[in-house]
Motif scaffolding. Structure first.
Motif, PDB file in Angstrom:
ATOM      1  N   PRO A 248      60.582  12.991  45.624  1.00 46.53           N
ATOM      2  CA  PRO A 248      60.601  13.772  44.382  1.00 46.53           C
ATOM      3  C   PRO A 248      61.065  12.916  43.195  1.00 46.53           C
ATOM      4  O   PRO A 248      61.665  11.861  43.393  1.00 46.53           O
ATOM      5  CB  PRO A 248      61.631  14.861  44.684  1.00 46.53           C
ATOM      6  N   VAL A 249      60.808  13.402  41.981  1.00 46.99           N
ATOM      7  CA  VAL A 249      61.270  12.679  40.777  1.00 46.99           C
ATOM      8  C   VAL A 249      62.792  12.528  40.815  1.00 46.99           C
ATOM      9  O   VAL A 249      63.505  13.477  41.135  1.00 46.99           O
ATOM     10  CB  VAL A 249      60.882  13.444  39.494  1.00 46.99           C
ATOM     11  N   ASN A 250      63.239  11.349  40.472  1.00 38.96           N
ATOM     12  CA  ASN A 250      64.670  11.069  40.524  1.00 38.96           C
ATOM     13  C   ASN A 250      65.030  10.133  39.380  1.00 38.96           C
ATOM     14  O   ASN A 250      64.173   9.386  38.893  1.00 38.96           O
ATOM     15  CB  ASN A 250      64.990  10.379  41.861  1.00 38.96           C
ATOM     16  N   SER A 251      66.270  10.163  38.935  1.00 37.64           N
ATOM     17  CA  SER A 251      66.750   9.162  37.983  1.00 37.64           C
ATOM     18  C   SER A 251      68.243   8.996  38.186  1.00 37.64           C
ATOM     19  O   SER A 251      68.935   9.942  38.583  1.00 37.64           O
ATOM     20  CB  SER A 251      66.428   9.562  36.537  1.00 37.64           C
ATOM     21  N   GLU A 323      81.283  12.390  30.142  1.00 46.33           N
ATOM     22  CA  GLU A 323      80.405  12.538  31.313  1.00 46.33           C
ATOM     23  C   GLU A 323      78.962  12.277  30.884  1.00 46.33           C
ATOM     24  O   GLU A 323      78.398  13.015  30.074  1.00 46.33           O
ATOM     25  CB  GLU A 323      80.508  13.941  31.925  1.00 46.33           C
ATOM     26  N   PHE A 324      78.386  11.217  31.440  1.00 42.18           N
ATOM     27  CA  PHE A 324      76.960  10.954  31.217  1.00 42.18           C
ATOM     28  C   PHE A 324      76.148  11.680  32.280  1.00 42.18           C
ATOM     29  O   PHE A 324      76.557  11.759  33.440  1.00 42.18           O
ATOM     30  CB  PHE A 324      76.654   9.453  31.325  1.00 42.18           C
ATOM     31  N   ALA A 353      69.192  15.641  42.379  1.00 41.12           N
ATOM     32  CA  ALA A 353      69.865  16.431  41.341  1.00 41.12           C
ATOM     33  C   ALA A 353      70.184  15.528  40.140  1.00 41.12           C
ATOM     34  O   ALA A 353      70.232  14.303  40.271  1.00 41.12           O
ATOM     35  CB  ALA A 353      71.148  17.025  41.902  1.00 41.12           C
ATOM     36  N   TRP A 354      70.399  16.129  38.980  1.00 43.50           N
ATOM     37  CA  TRP A 354      70.824  15.362  37.797  1.00 43.50           C
ATOM     38  C   TRP A 354      71.954  14.411  38.223  1.00 43.50           C
ATOM     39  O   TRP A 354      72.893  14.842  38.907  1.00 43.50           O
ATOM     40  CB  TRP A 354      71.362  16.282  36.704  1.00 43.50           C
ATOM     41  N   HIS A 355      71.875  13.172  37.818  1.00 39.40           N
ATOM     42  CA  HIS A 355      72.908  12.209  38.219  1.00 39.40           C
ATOM     43  C   HIS A 355      73.983  12.137  37.130  1.00 39.40           C
ATOM     44  O   HIS A 355      73.671  12.059  35.945  1.00 39.40           O
ATOM     45  CB  HIS A 355      72.282  10.824  38.449  1.00 39.40           C
ATOM     46  N   ARG A 356      75.244  12.192  37.577  1.00 37.85           N
ATOM     47  CA  ARG A 356      76.368  12.274  36.635  1.00 37.85           C
ATOM     48  C   ARG A 356      77.343  11.137  36.867  1.00 37.85           C
ATOM     49  O   ARG A 356      77.637  10.797  38.016  1.00 37.85           O
ATOM     50  CB  ARG A 356      77.136  13.597  36.844  1.00 37.85           C
TER      51      ARG A 356
END
Ligand code: MTE
Length: 362
Positions: A248-251, A323-324, A353-356
């Motif tokens: 899946p799309v990831n970043s 928090e980025f 999931a959104w990476h933090r």
């Protein structure tokens, strides 16, 4: 080797080589130097005799093949492709800190790398053998590495659908970044299935079999299956699971690292994004304030199929804790879920999931 080794904490005796680059060395180059490319093995690296090596092609084919390495290199057109390989367990560490997971390696963000792979098209070898039967639906692979399971010794294996196997991007690689394939990465020959989870790219390839159904190998039927968050090791029925194929799309934010202490002012946030390879990454957004505001990241390479997208975004920030967050979209408008809770699964796969990342500026 500049890689640091990783061990499966659930195994009392673990002499299997698994390793990843130090996170601060990750994604500094578009093509990952071979010595910084992660290694994921399920058993010991096999002992090989290159002189007697043969690749067998069997199953629903008109002509069974048994090829030496020389024949593989000289009888088929040589192809080169830059492609990213990512383990399904990449980012498992975040899933584990949300809720325990009983098996697998606690990868952070380093189970990914991009290499220039040279070899032949799997499709060319299948054409040479000839698909003999219209029931043919899958192409199964076996490696030369074996492990004991339920009193039997069995090889690592996987399969991919025939349609994918015939795609021009699927290679049998004998070289990586211009050198012979290193032993840890599958010498003398490995499959490269761009866009799919790394487990389908079988190393130390010994057998290709064209067949009606997916492989019955443990790593296709039990391992590398995805289950929804409410399934656990006590209520699981492995027949029900989804066999993982496309990623899946990831970043991911690679720099600065989580919990860094840095001087206030200009901060460059850098990382990678990846899709199923068939679609380019089209947009990466970075938030410097836990999701209240977002800025579009700048791309560091031309978007291309089958590879990661490196990106960066600069911020000017005052002292304090920040928090980025990063999230990405691909050309089919696929994106990432916001929370770890919605992607958690008991085997710890495909966390996108959104990476933090939280940092403190002084
Ligand atoms: N192939 C064999 N024969 N044995 C393995 O254990 N591991 C798979 C795949 N191919 C594996 C294998 C997994 S889970 C991944 S993520 C990739 O190889 C990793 O490839 P690399 O070690 O070259 O990075």
């Amino acid at each position: 080797m500049p890689l640091s080794e990783k061990h499966d904490e659930t195994k009392t005796y673990d002499d299997i080589l698994n390793a990843g680059p130090p996170v601060d060395q990750l994604a500094r180059d578009f093509v990952t130097p071979t010595e910084l490319f992660f290694v994921r093995n399920h058993s010991q690296i096999p002992h090989l005799q290159l002189d007697s090596y043969r690749l067998r092609v069997q199953g629903l084919v008109s002509r069974e093949l048994s090829l030496s390495l020389d024949e593989i290199k000289t009888n088929f057109e040589q192809r080169t492709l830059v492609a990213t390989l990512q383990c399904a367990g990449n980012r498992r560490k975040e899933l584990v800190s949300y809720k325990p997971i009983d098996e697998g390696l606690a990868w952070d963000i380093e189970a990914i790398g991009t290499a220039e792979w040279t070899g032949l098209r799997l499709g060319d070898i299948l054409t040479s053998a000839g698909i003999s039967d219209e029931t043919a639906g899958h192409v199964a692979f076996l490696g030369l590495d074996t492990l004991m399971r339920d009193g039997h010794r069995e090889a690592f294996g996987s399969s991919i659908p025939l349609d994918k196997a015939l795609g021009s991007e699927v290679l049998l690689a004998y070289a990586m970044n211009g050198e012979d394939l290193p032993l840890a990465h599958g010498c003398p020959l490995r499959v490269i299935v761009p866009g799919y989870i790394g487990a389908r790219s079988v190393k130390w390839l010994s057998e290709i079999r064209v067949q009606e159904d997916p492989s019955d190998n443990h790593f296709q039927q039990v391992g590398y299956k995805l289950f929804p968050p409410h399934i656990n090791m006590y209520n699981v029925d492995y027949h029900d699971g989804m066999q993982l194929t496309k990623l899946p799309v990831n970043s991911v934010i690679v720099r600065p690292q989580d919990r860094s202490l840095l001087p206030a002012g200009k901060i460059m946030v850098e990382g990678y994004a990846m899709s199923d390879g068939e679609h380019e990454i089209t947009w990466v957004s970075v938030s410097p304030d836990g999701g209240e505001s977002w800025q579009r990241a700048e791309f560091l390479n031309e978007p291309q199929l089958w590879t990661w997208q490196l990106w960066r975004a600069e911020f000017d920030l005052p002292p304090g804790t920040h928090e980025f967050i990063v999230r990405a979209w691909d050309s089919a408008a696929n994106s990432q879920p916001e929370t770890i809770a919605s992607v958690w699964n008991f085997k710890g796969y495909v966390n996108n999931a959104w990476h933090r990342v939280k940092i403190t500026l002084k």
